[in-house]
Write an enzyme that holds these catalytic residues in place. Sequence first.
Site, mmCIF file in Angstrom:
data_model
loop_
_atom_site.group_PDB
_atom_site.id
_atom_site.type_symbol
_atom_site.label_atom_id
_atom_site.label_comp_id
_atom_site.label_asym_id
_atom_site.label_seq_id
_atom_site.Cartn_x
_atom_site.Cartn_y
_atom_site.Cartn_z
ATOM 1 N N LYS A 1 5.285 -21.795 -11.224
ATOM 2 C CA LYS A 1 4.000 -21.128 -10.991
ATOM 3 C C LYS A 1 3.819 -19.970 -11.968
ATOM 4 O O LYS A 1 2.763 -19.840 -12.589
ATOM 5 C CB LYS A 1 3.975 -20.641 -9.541
ATOM 6 N N SER A 2 4.836 -19.138 -12.106
ATOM 7 C CA SER A 2 4.704 -17.962 -12.977
ATOM 8 C C SER A 2 4.401 -18.377 -14.414
ATOM 9 O O SER A 2 3.550 -17.788 -15.089
ATOM 10 C CB SER A 2 6.010 -17.162 -12.973
ATOM 11 N N ASP B 1 11.316 -14.300 -4.397
ATOM 12 C CA ASP B 1 10.454 -15.259 -3.691
ATOM 13 C C ASP B 1 11.245 -16.228 -2.820
ATOM 14 O O ASP B 1 10.674 -17.028 -2.094
ATOM 15 C CB ASP B 1 9.637 -16.061 -4.711
ATOM 16 N N LYS C 1 4.417 -9.093 0.269
ATOM 17 C CA LYS C 1 4.139 -10.374 -0.413
ATOM 18 C C LYS C 1 2.945 -11.038 0.272
ATOM 19 O O LYS C 1 2.170 -10.361 0.929
ATOM 20 C CB LYS C 1 5.383 -11.263 -0.364
HETATM 21 C C1 S3P Z 1 5.613 -13.013 -10.072
HETATM 22 C C2 S3P Z 1 6.308 -11.871 -9.777
HETATM 23 C C3 S3P Z 1 6.817 -11.534 -8.428
HETATM 24 C C4 S3P Z 1 6.827 -12.745 -7.533
HETATM 25 C C5 S3P Z 1 5.550 -13.536 -7.636
HETATM 26 C C6 S3P Z 1 5.327 -14.024 -9.039
HETATM 27 C C7 S3P Z 1 5.149 -13.232 -11.439
HETATM 28 O O1 S3P Z 1 6.006 -10.558 -7.854
HETATM 29 O O2 S3P Z 1 7.038 -12.363 -6.188
HETATM 30 O O3 S3P Z 1 5.587 -14.647 -6.757
HETATM 31 O O4 S3P Z 1 4.754 -14.373 -11.758
HETATM 32 O O5 S3P Z 1 5.162 -12.287 -12.220
HETATM 33 P P1 S3P Z 1 6.277 -8.977 -8.046
HETATM 34 O O6 S3P Z 1 6.074 -8.654 -9.451
HETATM 35 O O7 S3P Z 1 5.262 -8.309 -7.157
HETATM 36 O O8 S3P Z 1 7.671 -8.767 -7.567
#
Ligand code: S3P
Length: 739
Positions: free
Chosen positions: A326-327, A620, A647
Amino acid sequence: MSEGINRLVVIGLGLIGSSLAKAARDRGLCQEVIGCSRSPETLVKAMKAGVVDRVVGSIEAVAGELGDGDLVVIGVPTLTVPVIIRQLQPLLSQSVTITDVASVKGSVVTALKEVYGEIPSQFVPGHPIAGSEKSGVDAVNPKLFDDHRVILTPLPETGGDHLQRVKDLWSGAGAVVSEMSVSEHDEVLAATSHLPHMLAYSLVDTLSNMRENREIFRYAAGGFRDFTRIAASDPVMWHDIVMANDQAVLSVLEDLTEHLGLIKQAITSGDSDYLLGVFTRAREARNHFSKMLENKAYLEPMIKTIDYRVAPGGSVSGQIRIPGDKSISHRSIMLGSIAQGVTEVTGFLEGEDSLATLQAFRDMGVVIEGPTDGRVVVHGVGLKGLKAPSGPLYLGNSGTSMRLLSGLLAAQSFDVELTGDESLSKRPMARVADPLRQMGAVIETEEGGRPPLRIKGGQSLNGIDYELPMASAQVKSCVLLAGLYADGTTRTTEPAPTRDHTERMLTGFGYQINRKGALAELNGGGELTAMAIDVPADISSATFYMVAAAIAPGSDVLLPHVGINPTRIGAINILQMMGADIQLSNQAEVGGEPVADIRVRYAPLHGIQIPEDQVPLAIDEFPALFVAAACAEGQTILTGAEELRVKESDRIQAMADGLKILGVDATPTVDGIIINGGAISGGEVDSVDDHRIAMSFAVAALRAKDDILIKNCNNVVTSFPGFVALANKAGLKIVEEVR
Ligand code: S3P
């Protein structure tokens, strides 16, 4: 509840009137159904077809009998409704409920005011969204309204009892009843129904008037037939509708004319990107619309709630292809859009969250082809090429979209508003607004730093040296993306390592970024050059299967091509510390990201104190890891994870609540949780609309004694489309229950 319906009088026995009368009669919705029409022939047919119990040639014949509990439906065409209202006013007592079925509501309300001097409380304006090209009593169909929508537009004056009686009639006839204001109804219907009919009539008329083209109908293929099917509808009815809703129709017609003008211009000037942009955007919107209405057009309520019922026991095995990360998917669209050239993405996650990012960039004028089987082609517009969207950018459930976009959009020339769903609207955004403001951005948030975010265009930013107050890849990425547009150097320092996909991908796009330990640094004003991106499988999604295999005796799964970026492998580390049997093979690097095949076989787990340095690396994955802890021998303690409380839900609370219901000894703390492994019973738990909570409890069922019913699982599609099918293939036993 109203007291029920005594007599139902239907004035006008066309398709809608007669079908409603027959539905009411067949399903026993009232004591007697009386049909009223000026046409003796229609009355005879109606009696013969069993549409009504008795008929009258005029409303006068029955009006005197009617009182409390009786309901009169005006089932005549739109422009005739005022005539009937005028007729009824002196005849009916105020206790009789009246409703109508006209496709335009503004004209009906105007007529009511004219005739009664005010809105009578007994009148409930209504509109069934059902019909066909067929008309008249001959086409009667008592199932016509099954699962179709009926929109009621009650006014402040409308009596509650009358409204309830009309609602009861329609739901009894099988329809899904919703309410709207009069003006909203007329605007929505002008756009979605009246305009398409006009277009169909206009196209057929235009083509049939081209003398030299008379023959073309012979060659008309499916497209023409599909598009013009509705031009076979009743012309008088549609004439009436368009005349009655003239203002709303004119307004959408104007928008469409302008849009057609732009298409004409694009064709004239050979602007192929513009055309491709229109077509790809429209196709996406149309696909989305079909998905919404899956199976049955117009039917069913559009928003249904999905629960999972998971049968206990079993194991998981086989090779499981996990969807894309996803990221990385988010970032591929973002950087591809602001790069020069065409970026081809494969393995893109077709989940709601990354699609929200994709849609946002389409809304800002970027031409994006796909996704088709995970392939997306982004026609980059360069750092300065984004255009003002026509409205707020809606980012659904996706915190990553909102936080990263806020940085990327802080220095555009246009204003922009970022909005999201209920969960996203509660999440903290000051953490991005604060550093962006320090850089010179002008951003408004709601109270408490919540969305929507309103970003003012035309600001110039200066680079900053930002020490992140919390370990957050989203905040780091936001600041770095704003830095692309800032004067001078932007530097971030993070308190603990967080996922570094933004930094790696910027390097891939040829943008110079210097990194040293906790520090990342770039200069504004450079250029990104398009690249090919192969998105690996998402380790966060893979974790559900890793935990499943780790806790269920007899399990053995192979998860190919999973991203194992060192900033993401906390779950592997933690599970291994707990005794899990995890092996990596086929390690390689694709597009700057390390990948591997992950094999997990069942092995007994034991509780551990989770090292705090693993927290950002598994941020996550904790909901699933808590399930592993529940199945482990002894105690697992998590600390230093207060971020979990902000979250998609408060994941510490949501998991503790669910685990307790399932008989597990779980104690939430301010910044973590203490779980004592033990038996898992069955029970009903709530995912609180959080995708990862839903999937974690589904996995827990492998070790449960009884069914686990997980409420509110709609959001699983944000990160893991196809989860249920894949999970069942691997060995889980999930049934989706739709409410
Ligand atoms: C993500 C960063 C994380 C993660 C999120 C995706 C990202 O969040 O929990 O699901 O893609 O950069 P945080 O930066 O708030 O920790």
